[in-house]
Design an enzyme around this catalytic site. Structure first.
Site, PDB file in Angstrom:
ATOM      1  N   GLY A  91       0.734  -1.562   0.392  1.00 16.88           N
ATOM      2  CA  GLY A  91      -0.103  -0.034  -0.001  1.00 16.88           C
ATOM      3  C   GLY A  91       0.839   1.077  -0.273  1.00 16.88           C
ATOM      4  O   GLY A  91       0.235   2.264   0.511  1.00 16.88           O
ATOM      5  N   TYR A 122     -15.688   0.369   8.853  1.00 13.52           N
ATOM      6  CA  TYR A 122     -14.128  -0.186   9.341  1.00 13.52           C
ATOM      7  C   TYR A 122     -13.762   0.011  10.709  1.00 13.52           C
ATOM      8  O   TYR A 122     -12.722  -0.265  10.911  1.00 13.52           O
ATOM      9  CB  TYR A 122     -14.005   1.328   8.879  1.00 13.52           C
ATOM     10  CG  TYR A 122     -12.693   2.260   8.677  1.00 13.52           C
ATOM     11  CD1 TYR A 122     -11.537   1.621   8.469  1.00 13.52           C
ATOM     12  CD2 TYR A 122     -12.195   2.670  10.094  1.00 13.52           C
ATOM     13  CE1 TYR A 122     -10.135   1.967   7.824  1.00 13.52           C
ATOM     14  CE2 TYR A 122     -10.697   3.591   9.890  1.00 13.52           C
ATOM     15  CZ  TYR A 122      -9.824   3.113   9.263  1.00 13.52           C
ATOM     16  OH  TYR A 122      -8.655   3.124   9.821  1.00 13.52           O
ATOM     17  N   LYS A 151     -11.317  -2.908  11.972  1.00 12.54           N
ATOM     18  CA  LYS A 151     -10.151  -2.696  13.491  1.00 12.54           C
ATOM     19  C   LYS A 151     -10.298  -3.731  14.682  1.00 12.54           C
ATOM     20  O   LYS A 151      -9.531  -3.707  15.200  1.00 12.54           O
ATOM     21  CB  LYS A 151      -9.812  -0.955  13.378  1.00 12.54           C
ATOM     22  CG  LYS A 151      -9.717  -0.335  12.154  1.00 12.54           C
ATOM     23  CD  LYS A 151      -8.140  -0.501  11.452  1.00 12.54           C
ATOM     24  CE  LYS A 151      -7.706   0.054  10.578  1.00 12.54           C
ATOM     25  NZ  LYS A 151      -6.812  -0.768   9.401  1.00 12.54           N
TER      26      LYS A 151
END
Ligand code: SER
Length: 313
Positions: free
Chosen positions: A9, A143, A147
C-alpha cells in the site's frame, strides 16, 4: 545484504511517506514499495517498486522471496466512509490482507509485521475525552469493526504462534504528499488544499467536532520507533495522541497565517461517524512502553501544510 522491508500500500497517504522515510534510514535498495497502482514520482524513482495485489498471498510471497524481505508494513485499507458504502468489500479487503500477512509471518517467511489500527476502533459507548488504552470497544462502523477484529487477530497470532506484530491506533493523519481517500478525518487535509486554491472551505463536519489528529511526520516517527523498539511483552495496538481540534479551531489556526481564509459548515453523513469517535486520546501506555512523544503542534502543522502545498502546486 541488509534485512529488507516491504511496504504494502505504498501509494496511499501513509505508505508514500513511510517508504521515503524508511529509504532515508535504511538505504533505498532495502525498502521495497508495492501497490496495485503507481505511486508518487518520488516513491517510484527512489527505489524498488512492485505491482502487487495484497489479496493474493502468493503474490506477496513471491516479492518476499525475491528480495529476502524480513519486515512487512501492511498499509492497505478501505477507510471509514467508503467502508460504509460497501461493507462486505471493506470487510473482505481489510481482513483478508491482514490474514495473508499474519499467515506469512506464522509460516516463518517474515520476522516482523506492522498493521495499523485507528481511533475508529472506539464507539459511542467509549469515554470520549482522554480515551484510555483499555476501555469499552464497541465500534458502530464497518471500518471500526474491521479494526477491532484485526486487533484481536493480531493478538491471537502473537499468543498462538509467536508472531511479532506491532500496531498503532492512528488518529486522523494530516499530510500533503499524498491525499487520504474516503475517511472521516479527511476534512483536515481538504481544508488546506481549498485554502491554497480558493481561500475558503466548506466543512462536512460541524464547527465544534473535536477529533484526535496528528501531523504525518509524527505518525511516521511513531511507526518507525515502535518497530525499532524492543518487542513489547504482549501485543497492544497502541493509542498515540498528538493534537485534538475541531474544524473551527483548525480554521482559526489557518486564519493566523491567512487572515482572509473563510470557513462554512455543511455537515453530511460523515458527521454521524465522527460523533462516535473520541475527542482526545490517553497515550500513556505508548509513552511508558516505548517512549512515544508527539512533537508537532497545531501552528507548526498549519505552517508546514500551507508551505508544502504552496510549493507542490
Ligand atoms: N482517518 C481514518 C478515517 O477517517 C480513521 O482511521 O477513516
Amino acid at each position: 545484504m541488509g534485512a529488507k522491508t516491504l511496504i504494502l500500500g505504498s501509494s496511499g497517504q501513509i505508505g508514500t511517506e513511510l517508504v521515503l522515510r524508511l529509504r532515508e534510514i535504511r538505504g533505498s535498495e532495502n525498502v521495497i514499495a508495492s501497490d496495485i497502482r503507481k505511486g508518487s514520482y518520488e516513491v517510484m524513482e527512489s527505489g524498488p517498486f512492485e505491482f502487487l495485489d495484497v489479496t493474493h498471498k502468493d503474490e506477496i510471497l513471491e516479492v518476499i522471496q525475491k528480495y529476502e524481505v524480513k519486515e512487512v508494513y501492511l498499509m492497505v485499507a478501505i477507510l471509514s466512509v467508503i467502508a460504509e458504502k460497501n461493507p462486505k468489500k471493506a470487510w473482505e479487503l481489510n481482513m483478508n490482507t491482514l490474514f495473508n500477512v499474519l499467515e506469512l509471518a506464522r509460516d516463518g517467511h517474515i520476522e516482523r509485521v506492522f498493521w495499523p489500527s485507528s481511533i475508529a476502533v472506539f464507539g459511542p459507548d467509549t469515554p470520549r475525552v482522554n480515551t484510555p488504552q483499555d476501555t469499552i470497544i464497541k465500534p458502530t462502523t464497518v471500518y471500526g469493526i474491521s479494526k477491532q477484529a484485526g486487533e484481536n487477530w493480531c493478538s491471537y497470532y502473537e499468543r498462538k504462534y509467536g508472531v511479532d506484530v506491532r500496531s498503532l491506533r492512528y488518529p486522523g493523519l494530516i499530510s500533503y504528499k499524498a491525499t487520504p481517500g474516503g475517511g472521516t478525518t479527511d476534512y483536515a487535509v481538504e481544508i488546506f488544499h481549498e485554502a491554497v486554491k480558493r481561500g475558503s472551505y466548506v466543512s462536512f463536519l460541524k464547527a465544534g467536532t473535536k477529533l484526535p489528529m496528528m501531523y504525518m511526520d509524527d505518525a511516521i516517527r511513531a511507526t518507525v520507533e515502535l518497530m525499532e523498539a524492543e518487542r513489547p511483552a504482549t501485543f497492544h495496538s497502541y493509542n498515540v495522541g498528538a493534537l485534538s481540534f475541531s474544524p473551527e479551531e483548525l480554521a482559526g489556526a489557518i486564519k493566523k497565517q491567512m487572515p482572509d481564509f473563510k470557513i462554512a459548515y455543511n455537515p453530511d453523513s460523515r458527521q454521524e461517524i465522527a460523533d462516535t469517535w473520541p475527542e482526545s486520546i490517553d497515550d500513556s501506555r505508548a509513552r511508558k512502553d516505548w517512549g512515544w512523544e508527539p512533537r508537532v503542534d497545531l501552528d507548526t502543522l498549519v505552517r508546514s501544510m500551507l508551505l508544502g502545498l504552496h510549493f507542490s502546486s
